[in-house]
Design a protein around this motif. Sequence first.
Motif, PDB file in Angstrom:
ATOM      1  N   VAL A  73       0.833  -1.217   0.034  1.00  0.00           N
ATOM      2  CA  VAL A  73      -0.017   0.075  -0.094  1.00  0.00           C
ATOM      3  C   VAL A  73       0.905   1.169  -0.089  1.00  0.00           C
ATOM      4  O   VAL A  73       0.648   2.001  -0.685  1.00  0.00           O
ATOM      5  N   ASN A  74       2.000   1.141   0.637  1.00  0.00           N
ATOM      6  CA  ASN A  74       2.878   2.342   0.584  1.00  0.00           C
ATOM      7  C   ASN A  74       3.372   2.735  -0.726  1.00  0.00           C
ATOM      8  O   ASN A  74       3.443   3.666  -1.071  1.00  0.00           O
ATOM      9  N   VAL A  75       3.670   1.656  -1.356  1.00  0.00           N
ATOM     10  CA  VAL A  75       4.371   1.458  -2.799  1.00  0.00           C
ATOM     11  C   VAL A  75       3.186   2.254  -3.631  1.00  0.00           C
ATOM     12  O   VAL A  75       3.613   2.986  -4.459  1.00  0.00           O
TER      13      VAL A  75
ATOM     14  N   LEU B  89       1.454   3.563   7.879  1.00  0.00           N
ATOM     15  CA  LEU B  89       1.785   2.112   7.385  1.00  0.00           C
ATOM     16  C   LEU B  89       3.176   1.923   7.502  1.00  0.00           C
ATOM     17  O   LEU B  89       3.507   0.595   7.670  1.00  0.00           O
ATOM     18  N   SER B  90       4.021   2.720   7.206  1.00  0.00           N
ATOM     19  CA  SER B  90       5.298   2.463   7.435  1.00  0.00           C
ATOM     20  C   SER B  90       6.115   2.122   8.900  1.00  0.00           C
ATOM     21  O   SER B  90       6.744   1.264   9.250  1.00  0.00           O
ATOM     22  N   PHE B  91       5.368   2.812  10.043  1.00  0.00           N
ATOM     23  CA  PHE B  91       5.561   2.478  11.345  1.00  0.00           C
ATOM     24  C   PHE B  91       5.054   1.142  11.662  1.00  0.00           C
ATOM     25  O   PHE B  91       5.516   0.205  12.229  1.00  0.00           O
TER      26      PHE B  91
ATOM     27  N   PHE C 175      17.726  -1.272   5.848  1.00  0.00           N
ATOM     28  CA  PHE C 175      16.972  -1.646   4.883  1.00  0.00           C
ATOM     29  C   PHE C 175      16.337  -0.133   4.717  1.00  0.00           C
ATOM     30  O   PHE C 175      15.789   0.314   3.480  1.00  0.00           O
ATOM     31  N   PHE C 176      15.571   0.533   5.457  1.00  0.00           N
ATOM     32  CA  PHE C 176      14.895   1.763   5.565  1.00  0.00           C
ATOM     33  C   PHE C 176      15.881   2.694   5.225  1.00  0.00           C
ATOM     34  O   PHE C 176      15.485   3.557   4.056  1.00  0.00           O
ATOM     35  N   MET C 177      17.068   2.893   5.556  1.00  0.00           N
ATOM     36  CA  MET C 177      18.128   3.812   5.022  1.00  0.00           C
ATOM     37  C   MET C 177      18.418   3.649   3.628  1.00  0.00           C
ATOM     38  O   MET C 177      18.832   4.587   2.984  1.00  0.00           O
TER      39      MET C 177
END
Length: 173
Positions: free
Chosen positions: A87-89, A123-125, A150-152
């Motif tokens: 969903v974020n994408v 959603l990311s959190f 992965f986040f960075m």
Amino acid sequence: MAVNDGEDDQEHERDENGVGSGDIALDMKMKPAPPRKRSRFESALWLLACVAVLVIGDGKRHFFQAVLKDARVQKQPFFVACVCIIVNVAVWLYLTVLIRLVLRNTRHFELAAPGANATTTLLSFMAFILFAIALWPVFGFFIIPILWVFFMTLVVILSTIPPYSPKSAEDME
């Protein structure tokens, strides 16, 4: 004796720090950008760290084998986290492709999609927490630094895609 509510002191502090115009664009121009070589070096380190995590995995198998084939992975939180990422994408593609490129709205996409920032943040959190819960039995405490890497790496990669890269941002204005 006059009562001071603290606004003058805060304004004075901001002036001493070089920021106090109240205009975000001017304030951003006043801050020096990191040197280009240093920025590229840091980006390369994040990419290298991501590759190392993917290759090393849990020490026995690479990351994807450890995640997909290990019975200790909690499947339900893992799949819900994957849905959050999908969903974020979708929201990101909506903001970058439809609003910026098709509708040519480069300045105020917050007005066109007011809930997009809050939605992607939530959603990311949720994905971060759910991935940590799902993969904790396999990686233990190390899942938190792994997810941070992965986040960075995602931030580094997204900063090079045209709608967000410095060169195209100047071209679009």
